[in-house]
Design a protein around this motif. Structure first.
Motif, PDB file in Angstrom:
ATOM      1  N   VAL A 192       0.322  36.048  30.113  1.00 59.64           N
ATOM      2  CA  VAL A 192       1.158  37.402  30.182  1.00 59.64           C
ATOM      3  C   VAL A 192       0.750  38.163  31.669  1.00 59.64           C
ATOM      4  O   VAL A 192      -0.682  38.328  31.803  1.00 59.64           O
ATOM      5  CB  VAL A 192       0.801  38.240  29.119  1.00 59.64           C
ATOM      6  CG1 VAL A 192       1.796  39.587  29.229  1.00 59.64           C
ATOM      7  CG2 VAL A 192       1.196  37.641  27.857  1.00 59.64           C
ATOM      8  N   GLN A 193       1.776  38.294  32.320  1.00 60.54           N
ATOM      9  CA  GLN A 193       1.525  39.178  33.567  1.00 60.54           C
ATOM     10  C   GLN A 193       1.433  40.667  33.101  1.00 60.54           C
ATOM     11  O   GLN A 193       2.340  41.233  32.698  1.00 60.54           O
ATOM     12  CB  GLN A 193       2.498  39.029  34.633  1.00 60.54           C
ATOM     13  CG  GLN A 193       2.338  39.674  35.855  1.00 60.54           C
ATOM     14  CD  GLN A 193       1.223  39.401  36.766  1.00 60.54           C
ATOM     15  OE1 GLN A 193       0.895  38.259  36.501  1.00 60.54           O
ATOM     16  NE2 GLN A 193       0.711  40.100  37.713  1.00 60.54           N
ATOM     17  N   VAL A 194       0.164  41.067  33.029  1.00 62.54           N
ATOM     18  CA  VAL A 194      -0.161  42.535  32.639  1.00 62.54           C
ATOM     19  C   VAL A 194      -0.047  43.328  33.911  1.00 62.54           C
ATOM     20  O   VAL A 194      -0.462  43.163  34.864  1.00 62.54           O
ATOM     21  CB  VAL A 194      -1.366  42.822  31.703  1.00 62.54           C
ATOM     22  CG1 VAL A 194      -1.229  42.059  30.630  1.00 62.54           C
ATOM     23  CG2 VAL A 194      -2.558  42.510  32.405  1.00 62.54           C
ATOM     24  N   GLU A 195       0.437  44.654  33.489  1.00 62.83           N
ATOM     25  CA  GLU A 195       0.441  45.715  34.633  1.00 62.83           C
ATOM     26  C   GLU A 195      -0.741  46.953  34.398  1.00 62.83           C
ATOM     27  O   GLU A 195      -0.801  47.295  33.209  1.00 62.83           O
ATOM     28  CB  GLU A 195       1.842  46.244  34.448  1.00 62.83           C
ATOM     29  CG  GLU A 195       3.020  45.486  34.838  1.00 62.83           C
ATOM     30  CD  GLU A 195       4.272  46.102  34.704  1.00 62.83           C
ATOM     31  OE1 GLU A 195       4.603  47.428  35.147  1.00 62.83           O
ATOM     32  OE2 GLU A 195       5.201  45.449  34.486  1.00 62.83           O
ATOM     33  N   THR A 205      -3.359  44.671  37.511  1.00 65.05           N
ATOM     34  CA  THR A 205      -2.269  43.666  37.249  1.00 65.05           C
ATOM     35  C   THR A 205      -2.846  42.472  37.791  1.00 65.05           C
ATOM     36  O   THR A 205      -3.250  42.166  38.629  1.00 65.05           O
ATOM     37  CB  THR A 205      -1.207  44.193  38.455  1.00 65.05           C
ATOM     38  OG1 THR A 205      -0.885  45.527  38.092  1.00 65.05           O
ATOM     39  CG2 THR A 205      -0.097  43.450  38.163  1.00 65.05           C
ATOM     40  N   LYS A 206      -2.540  41.606  36.596  1.00 61.20           N
ATOM     41  CA  LYS A 206      -2.989  40.314  36.760  1.00 61.20           C
ATOM     42  C   LYS A 206      -2.664  39.448  35.700  1.00 61.20           C
ATOM     43  O   LYS A 206      -1.979  40.049  34.519  1.00 61.20           O
ATOM     44  CB  LYS A 206      -4.647  40.047  36.917  1.00 61.20           C
ATOM     45  CG  LYS A 206      -5.290  40.417  35.581  1.00 61.20           C
ATOM     46  CD  LYS A 206      -6.766  40.430  35.744  1.00 61.20           C
ATOM     47  CE  LYS A 206      -7.553  40.632  34.377  1.00 61.20           C
ATOM     48  NZ  LYS A 206      -8.782  40.458  34.559  1.00 61.20           N
ATOM     49  N   THR A 207      -2.849  38.221  35.613  1.00 59.31           N
ATOM     50  CA  THR A 207      -2.261  37.276  34.389  1.00 59.31           C
ATOM     51  C   THR A 207      -3.605  37.266  33.659  1.00 59.31           C
ATOM     52  O   THR A 207      -4.681  37.046  33.852  1.00 59.31           O
ATOM     53  CB  THR A 207      -1.979  36.082  34.712  1.00 59.31           C
ATOM     54  OG1 THR A 207      -0.866  35.805  36.062  1.00 59.31           O
ATOM     55  CG2 THR A 207      -1.793  35.227  33.794  1.00 59.31           C
ATOM     56  N   GLU A 208      -3.403  37.685  32.255  1.00 60.16           N
ATOM     57  CA  GLU A 208      -4.256  37.475  31.113  1.00 60.16           C
ATOM     58  C   GLU A 208      -3.815  36.470  30.048  1.00 60.16           C
ATOM     59  O   GLU A 208      -2.531  36.013  29.997  1.00 60.16           O
ATOM     60  CB  GLU A 208      -4.540  38.813  30.392  1.00 60.16           C
ATOM     61  CG  GLU A 208      -4.919  39.906  31.077  1.00 60.16           C
ATOM     62  CD  GLU A 208      -6.492  39.849  31.511  1.00 60.16           C
ATOM     63  OE1 GLU A 208      -7.124  38.853  31.168  1.00 60.16           O
ATOM     64  OE2 GLU A 208      -7.272  40.801  31.777  1.00 60.16           O
ATOM     65  N   HIS A 209      -4.795  35.710  29.424  1.00 62.43           N
ATOM     66  CA  HIS A 209      -4.454  34.696  28.395  1.00 62.43           C
ATOM     67  C   HIS A 209      -4.799  35.372  26.911  1.00 62.43           C
ATOM     68  O   HIS A 209      -5.834  35.291  26.733  1.00 62.43           O
ATOM     69  CB  HIS A 209      -5.170  33.404  28.880  1.00 62.43           C
ATOM     70  CG  HIS A 209      -4.515  32.894  29.905  1.00 62.43           C
ATOM     71  ND1 HIS A 209      -5.158  33.236  31.310  1.00 62.43           N
ATOM     72  CD2 HIS A 209      -3.791  31.906  30.264  1.00 62.43           C
ATOM     73  CE1 HIS A 209      -4.561  32.507  32.261  1.00 62.43           C
ATOM     74  NE2 HIS A 209      -3.633  31.686  31.433  1.00 62.43           N
ATOM     75  N   PHE A 210      -3.687  35.938  26.366  1.00 63.66           N
ATOM     76  CA  PHE A 210      -3.833  36.432  25.078  1.00 63.66           C
ATOM     77  C   PHE A 210      -3.835  35.403  23.973  1.00 63.66           C
ATOM     78  O   PHE A 210      -3.132  34.432  24.296  1.00 63.66           O
ATOM     79  CB  PHE A 210      -2.812  37.271  24.749  1.00 63.66           C
ATOM     80  CG  PHE A 210      -2.784  38.749  25.426  1.00 63.66           C
ATOM     81  CD1 PHE A 210      -3.087  39.833  24.941  1.00 63.66           C
ATOM     82  CD2 PHE A 210      -2.081  38.731  26.798  1.00 63.66           C
ATOM     83  CE1 PHE A 210      -3.181  40.819  25.599  1.00 63.66           C
ATOM     84  CE2 PHE A 210      -2.184  40.024  27.675  1.00 63.66           C
ATOM     85  CZ  PHE A 210      -2.605  41.097  26.876  1.00 63.66           C
ATOM     86  N   CYS A 211      -4.700  35.778  22.959  1.00 62.03           N
ATOM     87  CA  CYS A 211      -4.660  34.922  22.053  1.00 62.03           C
ATOM     88  C   CYS A 211      -3.465  34.691  21.249  1.00 62.03           C
ATOM     89  O   CYS A 211      -2.830  35.721  20.903  1.00 62.03           O
ATOM     90  CB  CYS A 211      -5.915  35.219  21.036  1.00 62.03           C
ATOM     91  SG  CYS A 211      -6.081  34.259  19.510  1.00 62.03           S
ATOM     92  N   GLY A 212      -3.024  33.514  20.954  1.00 59.72           N
ATOM     93  CA  GLY A 212      -1.872  33.196  19.937  1.00 59.72           C
ATOM     94  C   GLY A 212      -2.196  32.703  18.682  1.00 59.72           C
ATOM     95  O   GLY A 212      -1.266  32.886  17.785  1.00 59.72           O
ATOM     96  N   CYS A 213      -3.203  32.133  18.444  1.00 60.85           N
ATOM     97  CA  CYS A 213      -3.749  31.732  16.938  1.00 60.85           C
ATOM     98  C   CYS A 213      -4.153  33.085  16.083  1.00 60.85           C
ATOM     99  O   CYS A 213      -4.295  32.949  14.958  1.00 60.85           O
ATOM    100  CB  CYS A 213      -4.878  30.788  16.997  1.00 60.85           C
ATOM    101  SG  CYS A 213      -6.194  31.254  17.652  1.00 60.85           S
TER     102      CYS A 213
END
Length: 98
Positions: A20-23, A61-69
């Protein structure tokens, strides 16, 4: 907010992290119940359960990898737990989806 360390049974959670690109300055509510239709974010499905969303405020502001499980030990970010739940590896995800 109380948090659970495990995903409820029969949840529709994702089997990999979600990029997700977070702001900077924006607040994100990460789903901890695993039942949301808007993985990885809360849609209110937890109402009436012991689960609460996890509040995350982006510091840049950057791309973060959020947990999906919903099983991460590093809420709200992916820590590779999905590889134990669903198979496959964290590194494989980053090669294919980043």
């Amino acid at each position: 907010m109380s948090q659970s360390s495990s995903t409820p049974p029969n949840s529709p959670s994702n089997d990999r992290p979600v990029a997700v690109q977070v702001e900077k300055g924006k607040t994100y509510l990460w789903c901890s119940c695993g039942k949301t239709a808007t993985v990885p974010f809360c849609d209110g499905t937890h109402q009436g359960t012991r689960y609460q969303p996890f509040k995350y405020v982006a510091t840049e502001t950057k791309t973060e990898h959020f947990c999906g499980c919903s099983g991460t030990g590093n809420k709200p970010f992916c820590d590779g737990t999905h590889q134990f739940k669903f198979g496959g590896g964290r590194e494989d995800y980053y090669r294919r989806y980043d």
